[in-house]
Design an enzyme around this catalytic site. Structure first.
Site, PDB file in Angstrom:
ATOM      1  N   THR A  34      11.545   3.904  -3.087  1.00  0.00           N
ATOM      2  CA  THR A  34      12.670   4.731  -3.523  1.00  0.00           C
ATOM      3  C   THR A  34      13.431   4.042  -4.650  1.00  0.00           C
ATOM      4  OG1 THR A  34      12.857   5.370  -1.227  1.00  0.00           O
ATOM      5  CG2 THR A  34      14.619   6.063  -2.678  1.00  0.00           C
ATOM      6  N   GLN A 256      -0.157   6.114   4.614  1.00  0.00           N
ATOM      7  CA  GLN A 256       0.858   6.770   5.431  1.00  0.00           C
ATOM      8  C   GLN A 256       0.736   8.288   5.416  1.00  0.00           C
ATOM      9  OE1 GLN A 256       4.900   4.952   5.413  1.00  0.00           O
ATOM     10  NE2 GLN A 256       4.056   3.652   3.822  1.00  0.00           N
ATOM     11  N   ARG A 616       7.298   0.247  10.733  1.00  0.00           N
ATOM     12  CA  ARG A 616       8.734   0.554  10.799  1.00  0.00           C
ATOM     13  C   ARG A 616       9.537  -0.694  11.148  1.00  0.00           C
ATOM     14  NH1 ARG A 616       8.711   3.485   7.558  1.00  0.00           N
ATOM     15  NH2 ARG A 616       6.525   2.927   7.446  1.00  0.00           N
TER      16      ARG A 616
END
Length: 760
Positions: A34, A256, A616
DNA sequence: GGCCGGGGCATTTTT
DNA sequence: TGCCCCGGCC
């Protein structure tokens, strides 16, 4: 800009700086994807590219919002706002509304959520007198969705011999009829489903060269986030838009890709370099999130997949601890062990509840953990289940609003024509549906003019129908003068939706009232925040356009103060991170799922899902499995998941070494749900009236001070926090302040509505 | 029109 | 085992 670039690693910088042609950025888990996308956009903006010329597509509103606010911090709110950044669905629906005439729709079409489309499909199957065991609505629905994703319209479907043949073999020979009817019904209803928003955009561009040209010229830079999750239509649209200038940058991680069951096509990312042969490839391989142990374990796992773009993800964080594997006798004990381990880790290692997440393959698994955590007073929150806008009472209110905007909306009409009960039953409704089918018009058209269509009804029914028509029409008239908050209040009042719910004194009934309350609050916020920013889009259509594309994750209010253990499916954990991750139920036939047992492709996707789960974690991963488990009503013996074996054992800490401790019974503040607040009838319509908005923009004269405000003042805003006034302008009603907020960048607010106080 | 009970069924769900 | 949907009955 130099300063910005210095915050990036070498490989991140390279990805940011290349904008001359197509590029593929393979971003490993936790590699700052991001950040790269954000800085890339900021870089373009700093180099003088207009925000209007940048198209940035994401999959969730949340992702778009986060990126936008980060860009706002760097470039200022007004620039960020002008970016074409959002989800595929929301940006494309904007384009479709502007060009709706070209594809035979009105600009105020409404949107079916998947429940609406399933209901319509179900109704069509019934009307065709087909057996819903053979034509299972949910199966037909996903079939239609796939077909739309593959750019196949009903016309093409009927001409496609393979499809027809396949349907025949499956003894579902009439599927194409259902599809055609569904398509036509949506069209006469002025309605699009989620897939239509994409497919019609493709058809618009493909069939109208001048429009395609226009958007090609506008979108000079195209970025797509989570490219591994795109489906065929999305890929095709991006390809159309980028065909000339070819400045398309896609970011994603093939490892992913976990949404193929929803039509995502991993081939889009795997074959990107064939689609765009001159493209550059960038790899972000440093993981900034997890320990080396976790990264290495995840690498060893994903290496077992065939379909992938090879990369070496590495971490420079501490080595960390091995992944623990816990075996328990039963699913019940699994819950108990996880709960006590959380307690133990929290006590001994200073973790907070919010540092833990429990991830499972299926929602059904959550129950047992819920019980276990509750028993020893560990606060938790379960994600998943019905989202706010899916709840019955909310959908009812929204259905009225939808009819106000688009009376042809079939599903909205069917939903509320007899709710609350007004004596228009199934018989009448079926007559209306039949007549609408024969004449090829909407239900509303029949209902408004029953005599024109020889509807066989008695005078009593006719009167009820015209009463309903008048009701909706009165809202339609109000709608021109009322904002959505006022209209919502007026609907709830006039129709008596709240009083209907007051009858119900059960806890569920109370929560329904609470939800309506919540909806009104969100309408209020919607209207007031837009007024504050001088945005005139506060009417029902604007609200519907926005919320039809919202999901649970968007309405979720992040409350920083609450400290709880999170529980969710692995799918919904994508993109999130936690210090400690429990992946539970690692058993054959559960994870990987039984249904994908003998399918190599699906098995690879399951493995990627496990990869997502592990990555995660920042510090610890704990895997658990139960030897015995209640499943579908029986106690079965299980085998440990093959995925445990897929991880190189040097990164694992196996069961026998692990000791379970009894939990102590100390109470750790469990937070109970707040009780619903009661709202008196009249509350919404009589109070909190909002002033009408002025649209006059003529005066742009700036001032040093207005009233008690002076340029340079520090203010504290109700929602945006601390900021500094950098400009004041306009007169009286139109007086505005430009405020630079510490957290959100600059915003322009109308003083009339602005909610802040002067700090100094 | 609403309530109750039987039968069937049972992944994952960014929009 | 539990939930959801439908159909039948009041």
């Amino acid at each position: 800009m130099e300063q910005l670039l210095q915050q990036l690693s070498k490989s991140q910088q390279e990805a940011v700086l290349y904008n001359e042609g197509p590029s593929l950025i393979i971003a490993g888990a936790g590699s700052g994807k991001t950040r790269v996308l954000t800085y890339k956009i900021a870089y373009l903006l700093k180099n003088g590219i207009s925000p209007y010329n940048i198209l940035a597509l994401t999959f969730t509103n949340k992702a778009a919002r986060e990126m936008k606010s980060r860009i706002a911090q760097i470039m200022g709110e007004d620039i960020a706002r002008r970016l074409w950044m959002g989800t595929f669905h929301s940006l494309f629906s904007r384009i479709l509304r502007r060009n709706s005439d070209k594809i035979g729709f009105r600009s105020d079409f409404t949107v079916y959520d998947s429940q609406d489309s399933r209901n319509l499909i179900k109704a069509i199957i019934k009307e065709c007198c087909l057996d819903d065991k053979i034509y299972k609505p949910s199966t037909i629905q996903s079939h239609i969705s796939r077909v739309k994703n593959a750019l196949i319209t009903p016309k093409n479907y009927t001409l496609d011999r393979n499809l027809i043949e396949m349907d025949n073999q499956l003894k579902r020979g009439r599927t194409h009829e259902i599809y055609t009817t569904y398509w036509n019904r949506c069209k006469t209803s002025e309605v699009m489903d989620f897939d239509d928003l994409l497919l019609y955009t493709y058809l618009l561009f493909d069939g109208h060269r001048e429009i395609l040209e226009q958007y090609r010229n506008q979108f000079r830079f195209i970025m797509v986030d989570e490219y591994q999750d795109t489906n065929q239509v999305q890929h095709a649209i991006v390809r159309l838009l980028a065909a000339d200038h070819r400045r398309v940058c896609v970011v994603g991680d093939d490892a992913q890709s976990i949404y193929s069951f929803r039509g995502a096509y991993i081939g889009n990312i795997l074959n990107f370099r064939e689609t765009y042969p001159e493209s550059k490839l960038f790899k972000l391989e440093q993981n900034y999130r997890s320990t080396q142990m976790i990264v290495n374990a995840a690498n060893s796992l994903i290496r077992k997949n065939k379909e992938q773009i090879y990369k070496t993800v590495y971490s420079e964080k501490i080595q960390g601890e091995k992944i623990k594997v816990i075996r328990t006798y039963s699913d019940y004990e699994e819950g108990y062990n996880v709960a006590s381990l959380i307690t133990e880790m929290r006590m001994l290692r200073q973790y907070e509840y919010k540092d833990f997440v429990i991830l499972y393959r299926t929602n059904a698994q959550s129950r047992i953990f819920e019980e276990a955590l509750r028993k020893i007073n560990i606060p938790y929150k379960i994600y998943g289940g019905l989202s706010f806008y899916q709840r019955k009472e909310i959908k009812d209110v929204i259905a009225y609003m939808r009819l106000v905007i688009n009376p042809n909306d079939e599903e909205a009409l069917k939903r509320i024509i007899n709710y609350p009960a007004r004596g228009i039953g199934d018989t009448t409704l079926n007559k209306i549906i039949a007549a609408a089918g024969i004449h090829g018009v909407s239900l509303w058209e029949i209902l408004s003019n029953p005599q024109d269509y020889n509807l066989n009804i008695n005078s009593g029914t006719a009167r009820k129908l015209s009463g309903f028509k008048e009701l909706i029409n009165s809202f339609r008239e109000n709608n021109t003068s009322m904002n959505v908050y006022e209209l919502g209040g007026s609907i709830i009042e006039t129709v008596g939706l709240l009083s209907e719910l007051y009858e119900d004194k059960t806890p569920e009934g109370l929560s329904h009232i609470q939800n309506i309350n919540e909806l009104m609050n969100s309408l209020y916020t919607f209207v007031s925040s837009r007024m504050e920013e001088g945005n005139t889009n506060i009417y029902t259509g604007d609200f519907l356009a926005e919320i039809s594309l919202l999901t649970d994750q968007d309405t979720d209010k992040e409350n920083e103060n609450v400290n709880y253990v999170t529980m969710m499916t692995i799918h919904s954990a994508k993109g999130l991170e936690f210090k400690n991750v429990f992946v539970v139920g690692l058993e054959e036939n559960l994870f990987p799922s039984e249904r994908n047992r003998d399918k190599p492709k699906e098995m690879e996707e399951e493995r990627r899902l496990f990869y997502v789960a592990i990555t995660r974690a920042e510090e610890n991963v704990i895997l658990t499995y139960a030897k015995n488990r209640f499943s579908k009503g029986e106690f079965i013996t299980t085998n440990p998941s093959r995925f445990i074996n897929d991880i190189d054992p040097e990164y694992l800490h196996l069961p026998s070494d692990f000791s379970f401790k009894k939990p102590n019974n100390k109470i750790f503040g469990f937070e109970s749900d707040p009780r619903p607040n009661f709202v008196q009838p009249g509350y919404y319509t009589n109070q909190r009236k909002l002033a009408q908005i002025e649209t006059d923009k003529s005066d742009l004269i700036t001032h040093h001070s207005i009233g008690n405000l002076t340029v340079g003042n520090t203010v504290k805003h109700e929602r945006f926090g601390i900021g500094k006034i950098i400009e004041l302008s306009g007169e009286k009603e139109n007086a505005k302040a430009v405020i630079k907020f510490e957290a959100l960048g600059t915003k322009q607010l109308l003083l009339k509505f602005a909610k802040f106080e002067i700090v100094k």
